[in-house]
Enzyme design. Sequence first.
Site, PDB file in Angstrom:
ATOM      1  N   HIS A   1       0.826  -1.206   0.000  1.00 60.79           N
ATOM      2  CA  HIS A   1       0.000   0.000   0.000  1.00 60.79           C
ATOM      3  C   HIS A   1       0.868   1.267   0.000  1.00 60.79           C
ATOM      4  O   HIS A   1       0.579   2.246  -0.685  1.00 60.79           O
ATOM      5  CB  HIS A   1      -0.932  -0.036   1.213  1.00 60.79           C
ATOM      6  CG  HIS A   1      -1.695   1.225   1.424  1.00 60.79           C
ATOM      7  ND1 HIS A   1      -1.332   2.161   2.372  1.00 60.79           N
ATOM      8  CD2 HIS A   1      -2.784   1.737   0.783  1.00 60.79           C
ATOM      9  CE1 HIS A   1      -2.171   3.175   2.313  1.00 60.79           C
ATOM     10  NE2 HIS A   1      -3.055   2.950   1.367  1.00 60.79           N
TER      11      HIS A   1
ATOM     12  N   GLU B   1       2.145   1.831  -3.360  1.00 62.60           N
ATOM     13  CA  GLU B   1       1.076   2.373  -4.207  1.00 62.60           C
ATOM     14  C   GLU B   1       1.038   3.902  -4.082  1.00 62.60           C
ATOM     15  O   GLU B   1       0.977   4.624  -5.076  1.00 62.60           O
ATOM     16  CB  GLU B   1      -0.257   1.750  -3.784  1.00 62.60           C
ATOM     17  CG  GLU B   1      -1.480   2.310  -4.470  1.00 62.60           C
ATOM     18  CD  GLU B   1      -2.582   2.654  -3.496  1.00 62.60           C
ATOM     19  OE1 GLU B   1      -2.934   3.849  -3.410  1.00 62.60           O
ATOM     20  OE2 GLU B   1      -3.106   1.733  -2.812  1.00 62.60           O
ATOM     21  N   HIS B   2       1.094   4.400  -2.840  1.00 65.91           N
ATOM     22  CA  HIS B   2       1.086   5.851  -2.647  1.00 65.91           C
ATOM     23  C   HIS B   2       2.314   6.496  -3.291  1.00 65.91           C
ATOM     24  O   HIS B   2       2.221   7.513  -3.961  1.00 65.91           O
ATOM     25  CB  HIS B   2       1.099   6.191  -1.147  1.00 65.91           C
ATOM     26  CG  HIS B   2      -0.265   6.250  -0.539  1.00 65.91           C
ATOM     27  ND1 HIS B   2      -0.687   7.325   0.202  1.00 65.91           N
ATOM     28  CD2 HIS B   2      -1.291   5.377  -0.555  1.00 65.91           C
ATOM     29  CE1 HIS B   2      -1.919   7.112   0.620  1.00 65.91           C
ATOM     30  NE2 HIS B   2      -2.314   5.931   0.184  1.00 65.91           N
TER      31      HIS B   2
ATOM     32  N   GLU C   1      -4.521   7.888   7.330  1.00 63.99           N
ATOM     33  CA  GLU C   1      -5.400   6.888   6.700  1.00 63.99           C
ATOM     34  C   GLU C   1      -5.603   5.715   7.666  1.00 63.99           C
ATOM     35  O   GLU C   1      -6.698   5.168   7.781  1.00 63.99           O
ATOM     36  CB  GLU C   1      -4.793   6.416   5.369  1.00 63.99           C
ATOM     37  CG  GLU C   1      -5.782   5.671   4.491  1.00 63.99           C
ATOM     38  CD  GLU C   1      -5.163   5.187   3.175  1.00 63.99           C
ATOM     39  OE1 GLU C   1      -3.991   5.496   2.897  1.00 63.99           O
ATOM     40  OE2 GLU C   1      -5.871   4.472   2.438  1.00 63.99           O
TER      41      GLU C   1
END
Lengths: 427, 419
Positions: A65, A68-69, A140
């Site tokens: 993740h 991905e960012h 997040e």
Amino acid sequence: MEKREYPRLNETVYWDELPNGLKLAIVPRKGFSKKVAYFATGMGSVHRRFQMDGKNYEAPMGVAHFLEHKLFDMPGRDISAEFAALGASVNAFTSYDMTAYYFTATEHFEQCLQLLLEMVTKPYFTEETVQKEQGIIGQEIDMNIDSPETRIFENLSKAMYVKHPVREPILGTKETIAQITPQVLYDCHRAGYNPRNMLLCVVTDTDPEQVRQVAQTYTACMEQPQVEFEDCWQEEMTCPTSFVQDRMEVARPIFQVAFKCEPFHTGAQGVYEEFVGELAAEALFGESSTLYLKLYEQGLIDPSFGGGLDSLQDYVTLNAIGDSDDPFAVRDAILEQGGRIAAEGIGEEDFLRMKRSAIGSRIRALDNFDSVCFRLCAYHFTGTDYFAFPEIYEKVRSEDVQAFIARVVTPERCTLSLIEPKEEDGL
Amino acid sequence: MIQTIQVQEGITLRCCTDTRFKTGCLTVQLVRPITVSEAAMNALLPAVLLRGSARYPDLRSITLRLDDLYGTTVGAQVRKIGDYQTTGLFCGFIDDRYTAEGEDFFASVIDFLRELLLHPLTEDGGFCKEFVESEKKNLLSAIEAQRNDKRIYAAEQLMKYMGKADTLGISRMGEPEKVAAITPQELYAHYERILRESRIELFYVGGCQPETVCRLLTPLFQKVQRCYVNLPDQTPFCDGGKTRNIQQMEVTQAKLQMGFLTDASMEDQDFAPMQVLNTVLGGMTGKLFMNIREKQSLCYDIGSVYQGCKGVLAVSAGMDCADVEKVEQSILQELEDCCRGNITPEELESAKQTLYSSLRTVHDSPGGIENYYGTSALSGLSLSIEEYMRQVQETTVEQLSALAKRLQLHSVFILKGVQ
């Protein structure tokens, strides 16, 4: 390019494989303004241990993740702004077993596709940018901590599985993401963003050949290391913990009840097994089932109730989620109904109706470009062609569904995850 | 192209014939002026209609029929559009071409919808008591469950405080005490009355020609004794005073909602430029996202929405409890930048492109078509998509700066952790 026709769906897909091993799926849609491209890798949050070129790696939880960012960063450029200037919007998501980057555009499709491919294939990480992202993802993570759906599922997974990495949150924790460095990201990128492990799926009204050419040009830089991901997590079918609960700021108790199922095979056999499982969920507690009606009329479930099948490598559950004042009664009723179907089977007429509804719903979902791309990618990574679904559905036999329920819907395979309102809550 | 057909006084059919889709959709909306006393009944009504009719007397017979109709979906549709509340049903179904019945299929769908809408199960001069009680319970749960999603909850709270003297503050779902007080008889009388008096909007998207749709739908309301009562026009925001509210809850992340007010409205030439301003500020790659999230790493989610009906622009953000004031100041700073005209050509262009894209894709899904044309017809937005795009294109930084100056901070709502 191989042109495959799917007359029952009135669809065509151009399939191709580039010299570097990258697969393409191009779905032509004439007469639409909207164009969508998904560039996806089969690496998700569970794939953080791997061997690459003979060396072993173990990356911190949450790395897929984080990566991905960070792929949105390009030196001296602002990728989101570049897409926006083309009237396109770009986004990405990371699931347990896939990471996908996608854009939606109406014009300048080719330029957008170039940007997407460049962004994903040209990693750029620095100490400073990694540190900054730790702040954003930290927020997040906090947002997810306050999300009942995320919490209930994470608690459930931990209770049901002993070692499967589905137990780990996709985002990781603030502690684990603090261990991520630029080098970790470069290594994971090299391993996971290997063309042989990826699919470019496009829905567009532009020429497929042009798409292929752009893809070939802009992915030529991709490396092809030898990578083996750890992806064998088979476990006992019994659940170590049958009940887990937590308290949060919610209005009413929320429950998720799940049954552990045997992992699916790969290829067409796996899709058959998946459809058997889906029809089992329909027969057991779908909206047209006798159980749904009974629970709804008793006020034990409400329109928030829903269920189905979740699957990953070595992980399949049949599960249902909803709000209820008496989650234990719902669980017991599902178990009881499972026993009844196991003993009595499913009426032929009911079974045909369920299938007809399932196929109809899937055909309707083809109007949604994102759903088309998502499913083509997800099925591709399990080794199958999604558009073959009507034929596979039709083959499903009610005896198989009955046997599935008999095997799976039992107390040993069942876990109930519960979120209760905070006690001090004076509602 | 949308073809508008006046079926009878107060009943409008909007038809979009499009053969590109595999799905069709049909919605039936009764349009009401939203009031606290009626909102709860309008919110409850469709859920009760979906519980049983004379021919399909329980949930299971309904869902079995839906399965027969190739997984057709039918659901309650309750919207709030400015001063109006709509209540009714939406129906999504597979296109005729993918069914064994072919052209007769759509007629079966309409037949089924008529049954649910016009022949509900009744007893003792009211709806079936069991249905009403259980759907009241479900609606009350759904109202309560809004607090499960803290962003939605915070946004609702801001609207409630900010709109205490306006319909903005009235919830689409009704007040819990009003829901609890509804009786089956009262709801049935209300149902009969609104079927008679309301403006009715029918919307169809799919492969059938408008003439066919009109022929199949016209008989739908012929047996209803209609006595149409004119729907009042939308009204501007009625200000009940500024507020600032802080609520504590056991949450990890704080939520900030800031409501700004402008005198621009849906009908005037400022609507499209206001949407540009909203996108420059709080769009996917707007100033708030780029500066407060990407540059300062203070938030994960931050953005804004503009409600043209009332001229309200609401900014929402989620952040660490300790950073609320910092984020609040940064948001004001970004808006101040807009007032000063500190908007780069790139920011302006990307906002315009974002809007073009979303407008162009309206026509790419049945739901998109229904939502855009179905709601804009009621909200007073008289722009065609082409005209809307043209106005977006002509928007200048000077215009945005002037519009930003007209935005006044009205109310703030903060949801904070307990510690």
